[in-house]
Design a protein around this motif. Structure first.
Motif, PDB file in Angstrom:
ATOM      1  N   GLN A 670      24.435  33.106  53.994  1.00 25.60           N
ATOM      2  CA  GLN A 670      25.322  31.988  54.457  1.00 25.60           C
ATOM      3  C   GLN A 670      26.476  31.971  53.343  1.00 25.60           C
ATOM      4  O   GLN A 670      26.216  32.761  52.410  1.00 25.60           O
ATOM      5  N   SER A 671      27.565  31.390  53.448  1.00 29.11           N
ATOM      6  CA  SER A 671      28.629  31.594  52.763  1.00 29.11           C
ATOM      7  C   SER A 671      29.022  30.432  51.734  1.00 29.11           C
ATOM      8  O   SER A 671      30.016  30.595  51.194  1.00 29.11           O
ATOM      9  N   ASP A 672      28.097  29.557  51.322  1.00 24.44           N
ATOM     10  CA  ASP A 672      28.508  28.262  50.623  1.00 24.44           C
ATOM     11  C   ASP A 672      28.727  28.987  49.262  1.00 24.44           C
ATOM     12  O   ASP A 672      29.534  28.856  48.352  1.00 24.44           O
ATOM     13  N   TYR A 673      27.738  30.108  48.581  1.00 28.22           N
ATOM     14  CA  TYR A 673      28.009  30.777  47.670  1.00 28.22           C
ATOM     15  C   TYR A 673      28.276  32.359  47.798  1.00 28.22           C
ATOM     16  O   TYR A 673      27.277  32.947  48.369  1.00 28.22           O
ATOM     17  N   SER A 674      29.451  32.657  47.843  1.00 27.05           N
ATOM     18  CA  SER A 674      29.713  34.020  48.420  1.00 27.05           C
ATOM     19  C   SER A 674      30.492  34.873  47.504  1.00 27.05           C
ATOM     20  O   SER A 674      30.761  34.423  46.314  1.00 27.05           O
ATOM     21  N   LEU A 675      30.803  35.989  48.260  1.00 24.47           N
ATOM     22  CA  LEU A 675      31.747  37.095  47.400  1.00 24.47           C
ATOM     23  C   LEU A 675      33.081  37.018  47.841  1.00 24.47           C
ATOM     24  O   LEU A 675      33.105  37.081  49.318  1.00 24.47           O
ATOM     25  N   GLU A 676      34.105  36.745  47.191  1.00 21.44           N
ATOM     26  CA  GLU A 676      35.585  36.595  47.813  1.00 21.44           C
ATOM     27  C   GLU A 676      36.509  37.084  46.692  1.00 21.44           C
ATOM     28  O   GLU A 676      36.134  37.633  45.872  1.00 21.44           O
ATOM     29  N   GLN A 677      37.617  37.470  47.524  1.00 23.76           N
ATOM     30  CA  GLN A 677      38.676  38.121  46.524  1.00 23.76           C
ATOM     31  C   GLN A 677      39.717  36.858  45.911  1.00 23.76           C
ATOM     32  O   GLN A 677      40.090  35.959  46.541  1.00 23.76           O
ATOM     33  N   TYR A 678      40.303  37.464  44.795  1.00 27.39           N
ATOM     34  CA  TYR A 678      41.487  36.680  44.237  1.00 27.39           C
ATOM     35  C   TYR A 678      42.407  37.498  43.477  1.00 27.39           C
ATOM     36  O   TYR A 678      42.003  38.575  42.832  1.00 27.39           O
ATOM     37  N   LEU A 679      43.472  37.522  43.965  1.00 26.24           N
ATOM     38  CA  LEU A 679      44.579  38.372  43.754  1.00 26.24           C
ATOM     39  C   LEU A 679      45.497  37.900  42.446  1.00 26.24           C
ATOM     40  O   LEU A 679      45.955  36.815  42.763  1.00 26.24           O
ATOM     41  N   LEU A 680      45.629  38.420  41.484  1.00 25.87           N
ATOM     42  CA  LEU A 680      46.538  37.748  40.257  1.00 25.87           C
ATOM     43  C   LEU A 680      47.945  37.933  40.630  1.00 25.87           C
ATOM     44  O   LEU A 680      48.364  39.106  40.516  1.00 25.87           O
ATOM     45  N   SER A 681      48.562  36.887  40.781  1.00 24.00           N
ATOM     46  CA  SER A 681      50.106  36.751  40.855  1.00 24.00           C
ATOM     47  C   SER A 681      51.121  36.444  39.554  1.00 24.00           C
ATOM     48  O   SER A 681      50.288  36.253  38.480  1.00 24.00           O
ATOM     49  N   ASP A 682      52.030  36.429  39.617  1.00 21.58           N
ATOM     50  CA  ASP A 682      52.770  36.118  38.526  1.00 21.58           C
ATOM     51  C   ASP A 682      52.666  34.642  37.836  1.00 21.58           C
ATOM     52  O   ASP A 682      52.674  34.350  36.755  1.00 21.58           O
ATOM     53  N   THR A 683      52.063  33.782  38.869  1.00 21.40           N
ATOM     54  CA  THR A 683      52.074  32.339  38.512  1.00 21.40           C
ATOM     55  C   THR A 683      50.543  32.079  38.035  1.00 21.40           C
ATOM     56  O   THR A 683      50.084  31.109  37.574  1.00 21.40           O
ATOM     57  N   SER A 684      49.656  33.190  38.026  1.00 20.91           N
ATOM     58  CA  SER A 684      48.256  32.859  37.939  1.00 20.91           C
ATOM     59  C   SER A 684      48.058  32.592  36.346  1.00 20.91           C
ATOM     60  O   SER A 684      48.488  33.300  35.390  1.00 20.91           O
ATOM     61  N   LEU A 687      46.199  35.354  33.649  1.00 23.11           N
ATOM     62  CA  LEU A 687      47.004  36.714  33.223  1.00 23.11           C
ATOM     63  C   LEU A 687      46.989  36.775  31.819  1.00 23.11           C
ATOM     64  O   LEU A 687      47.154  35.799  30.901  1.00 23.11           O
ATOM     65  N   ASN A 688      46.926  37.877  31.362  1.00 19.27           N
ATOM     66  CA  ASN A 688      46.673  38.549  29.833  1.00 19.27           C
ATOM     67  C   ASN A 688      45.468  37.626  29.283  1.00 19.27           C
ATOM     68  O   ASN A 688      45.650  37.782  28.139  1.00 19.27           O
ATOM     69  N   LEU A 689      44.576  37.243  29.821  1.00 17.17           N
ATOM     70  CA  LEU A 689      43.243  36.631  28.993  1.00 17.17           C
ATOM     71  C   LEU A 689      42.264  37.871  29.410  1.00 17.17           C
ATOM     72  O   LEU A 689      42.050  38.191  30.770  1.00 17.17           O
ATOM     73  N   SER A 690      41.183  37.766  28.633  1.00 16.23           N
ATOM     74  CA  SER A 690      40.148  38.428  29.006  1.00 16.23           C
ATOM     75  C   SER A 690      39.181  37.511  30.093  1.00 16.23           C
ATOM     76  O   SER A 690      39.403  36.242  30.301  1.00 16.23           O
ATOM     77  N   ILE A 691      38.186  38.382  30.616  1.00 17.22           N
ATOM     78  CA  ILE A 691      37.405  37.581  31.542  1.00 17.22           C
ATOM     79  C   ILE A 691      36.559  36.415  31.069  1.00 17.22           C
ATOM     80  O   ILE A 691      36.492  35.391  31.553  1.00 17.22           O
ATOM     81  N   ARG A 692      36.097  36.597  29.726  1.00 16.86           N
ATOM     82  CA  ARG A 692      35.445  35.450  29.047  1.00 16.86           C
ATOM     83  C   ARG A 692      36.317  34.489  28.817  1.00 16.86           C
ATOM     84  O   ARG A 692      36.197  33.280  28.717  1.00 16.86           O
ATOM     85  N   GLU A 693      37.873  34.692  28.107  1.00 17.56           N
ATOM     86  CA  GLU A 693      38.663  33.532  27.865  1.00 17.56           C
ATOM     87  C   GLU A 693      39.442  32.885  28.972  1.00 17.56           C
ATOM     88  O   GLU A 693      39.592  31.657  28.689  1.00 17.56           O
TER      89      GLU A 693
END
Length: 742
Positions: A670-684, A687-693
């Motif tokens: 089921q999809s309550d907890y799932s694998l999804e996409q997220y595209l980083l845009s100009d307004t994200s 940006l320029n942060l590490s995954i941890r930060e």
């Protein structure tokens, strides 16, 4: 002893022989279904090796009961929620493959000089794969955690449903001998109508009934109630012109949605196993060695068509639906056999006396051949893909990869498609309920009143008044019912004009439907007047009250359909990182293994195996994106992302120092907890942060498990990797939280 009925003697003979033969087949790691066929052959009238059955008619009666329970059990495993979770890719592939296999089977039959009806049934026989053989083979080869298996199981769900519908259509064709005319169209409409009614009425009534009676239900009473409901639906289906198998299948699929669904499935399983064994044995009794010896060329030809055709059409359909080439080839080779539904379709043709008797043993022989080849097809599917990849030009492989990536990118907009589908289904179901109420009152209640000496005028007035009263809430919903999320999506898509088009169209549909139904009771001019009067009542005077009544019905229905008691634990989506070989699967931690209680960072799971633990289920507790200090405990269910090779290595680690294999639990995720996409845009903000930060872990209650950057792919990236514009992130986490980032 001399007065013992022949039926008892025959059952003793066939079940005793079946027990012995199936033990041998179990020892040889062959499908038990084949053992039943061999047992039937040995005690059948075509061979004299063993004593033969005396009362063949009684065996056929037991076999008919076997078909009913076999379809009932398949319905319990099917469930409508599982159908909705299968996904468009599996649905498209199944329909694509079945359509072409029916066509190829029909052409082959005509090429062999068979009659039109024989050829048509041959197409049906060759089109449906064997669920039991595939599941058993996948378990025995240890492939349950591989990426393509989820696709295979999804296709099997659709195939089971299509097979049941195919039986209805073949019955209609056989009885009417009309292939494209009004009879066929009428049968399809009638089938769709009754399926919708069974679905709505069953989901609305049965779960509520079983929930209220839960305290009174022991194992004995649950079994009796379930079997009683099954047989009642079988009788009803037969009386309205459908097969008994369809009634049993629908009952099982509705009961699967109830609070007692799993319990019923557990209790019915032994009965299903017994009677389905009798059915397969009766199939084996019809094997004629003489016919097979005469038609051995046809057996080899049809077996080759099944193996090559199903492999080719499943793989092609899967690629067209957006799956990777590797997954498509493996899925095609896994589904290259026929089985239980082929026997049922052949039995149907024999019972209707519309096909030649030679087709049945040929179908059985083809099933036996393809069942024996299935383990080898599965085992060597990876090597076959490797060979295909080598001989294909690199440009074609790159194009297929790009197509797969594009398909998965388009699937990111699935919220819009899901809401459109829900919107359309809501309109269809309300229309069906309105039509059903009018037909029930016009064809049952009105004749009942007339038979009781009520004059025609008062009888029609009473029946029509009751009909309008009962259908009013659903007419309101058909014309004015709104889906808040759908309206929001329409506005987001800047398609506000569509809202008015939809509203006007629905009002016109409701008014037209109402007028056509009222005309069954009164002359046309009266029907027009009553329709206009109902428009005023439904649309203005009682609108608020009808809205309240309808919402009560709808909430009750949805509560039963999505009952939290029966809902499986939320699991990660089975979506894959296209076109990567990585996907999510689950493992259960055995009780006695040396790594229990050790912290995840000490186990170094990612460093050693390259996989990521995305979720831990511990009873009712769900630990999302578990931290480095989290431990694995006995019977934890962990959801892990990685490639096929990585997951196979990790599986060996999970099974360390335990003799037991993985539990037999492979549910559609089921999809309550799932694998999804997220595209980083100009307004994200990331940006320029590490995954941890960047705080994505906290914001989504999940993990970044993949990054696509300028054509490069980073699987399970390190937490120090910095995010840049244009990165396509693959995140395992709370679906709603991930979607809210967009």
């Amino acid at each position: 002893m001399h007065n013992l009925p022949a039926m008892i003697t025959d059952l003793a003979l066939i079940l005793g022989t079946a027990g012995l033969v199936t033990l041998i087949f179990k020892k040889l790691n062959q499908p038990i279904v084949l053992g039943y066929l061999v047992a039937g052959f040995l005690v059948g009238p075509k061979t004299s090796i063993f004593p033969t059955v005396v009362g063949a008619e009684s065996i056929h009666l037991w076999a008919e009961i076997g078909v009913i329970f076999l379809l009932f059990a398949l319905g319990l495993e099917f469930s409508f929620k599982k159908l909705f979770r299968v996904g468009g890719s599996a649905g498209f592939t199944a329909v694509f493959e079945i359509s072409f296999m029916i066509l190829i089977g029909y052409i082959t039959g005509r090429f062999l000089g068979w009659s039109t009806m024989d050829s048509l049934f041959l197409g049906g026989i060759l089109s449906i794969s064997s669920t039991s053989i595939i599941i058993r083979t996948v378990e025995e080869l240890g492939f349950k955690n591989m990426k393509f298996v989820g696709m295979v199981f999804g296709i099997l769900v659709i195939e089971d449903l299509v097979a049941v519908l195919l039986m209805v259509l073949l019955t209609t064709v056989a009885l009417t001998r009309d292939f494209v005319g009004s009879e066929m169209l009428g049968a399809i409409v009638k089938l769709a109508f009754f399926l919708s009614i069974w679905f709505v009425a069953g989901i609305f009534l049965l779960p509520s009934f079983l929930k209220r009676a839960q305290r009174l239900l022991t194992e004995e009473t649950v079994l009796v109630v379930a079997v009683g409901l099954c047989l009642l639906m079988v009788v009803f289906a037969s009386n309205v012109g459908f097969s008994s198998a369809l009634g049993a299948f629908i009952t099982g699929s509705i009961l699967a949605e109830t609070i007692e669904g799993e319990r019923i499935h557990h209790l019915v399983a032994p009965i299903k196993n017994l009677f389905s064994a009798v059915f397969f044995i009766s199939v084996g009794m019809l094997i004629d060695p003489h016919i097979i010896a005469v038609y051995w060329k046809e057996v080899l030809l049809l077996s080759s068509i099944v193996i090559v055709g199903k492999t080719l059409f499943v793989a092609t359909g899967s690629v067209l639906s957006g799956q990777t080439l590797k997954s498509s080839v493996q899925s095609g080779m896994a589904l290259s056999q026929i089985g239980e539904f082929s026997f049922i379709i052949a039995t149907l043709g024999l019972n209707l006396k519309v096909i030649s008797e030679t087709i049945y043993p040929l179908a059985v022989a083809v099933s036996v051949v393809t069942a024996f080849t299935t383990p080898y097809m599965l085992k060597y599917s990876g090597k076959v893909y490797g060979f295909i990849e080598k001989i294909l030009p690199p440009r074609i492989v790159a194009t297929l990869d790009s197509y797969s990536v594009m398909s998965f990118a388009l699937s990111a907009n699935r919220d819009w498609r899901e809401q459109v589908r829900a919107y359309v289904i809501k309109i269809i179901l309300n229309s069906v309920v309105v039509v059903a109420i009018f037909l029930l009152m016009a064809r049952v209640s009105l004749p009942f009143l007339l038979e009781r000496q009520v004059e025609e005028g008062p009888a029609k007035f009473i029946a029509l008044s009751a009909t309008l009263f009962l259908s009013a809430p659903f007419l309101w919903a058909l014309a004015f019912g709104r889906t808040k999320k759908f309206d929001q999506l329409v506005l987001q898509q800047d398609k506000s004009n569509l809202s008015y088009v939809f509203l006007v169209s629905r009002i016109m549909l409701a008014v037209g439907l109402l007028g056509a139904m009222v005309a069954q009771f009164v002359p046309l001019r009266w029907a027009v007047g009553i329709t206009l009067w109902m428009v005023v009542v439904v649309g203005y005077i009682l609108s608020h009250k009808l809205k309240t009544v309808y919402h009560w019905f709808e909430n009750r229905f949805l509560s039963n359909l999505h009952d939290d008691v029966t809902k499986k634990k939320a699991r990660p989506s089975s979506r894959a990182l296209a076109p990567w070989d990585a996907h999510i699967t689950e493992f259960e931690i055995p009780a006695e293994v040396p790594y229990v209680g050790i912290k995840l960072h000490e186990l170094s799971i990612r460093e050693r195996f390259g996989v990521t633990v995305a979720l831990i289920e511990r009873g009712r507790l769900k630990i999302t994106a578990p931290g480095r200090n989290e431990c694995l405990m006995p019977h934890d269910v962990i959801h892990v992302i990685g490639t096929d090779a990585q997951l196979l290595d990790f599986k060996k680690f999970i099974q360390m120092e335990t003799a037991e294999g993985m539990p037999h639990r492979h549910e559609e995720l089921q999809s309550d907890y799932s694998l999804e996409q997220y595209l980083l845009s100009d307004t994200s903000p990331f940006l320029n942060l590490s995954i941890r930060e960047c705080g994505l872990r906290e914001a989504t209650r999940g993990l970044v498990v993949g990054i696509e950057r300028e054509g490069q792919r980073i699987l399970n990236p390190d937490s120090t990797v910095k995010l840049i514009k244009g990165d396509l992130l693959w995140i395992v986490g709370d679906r709603e939280k991930i979607l809210s980032l967009r």
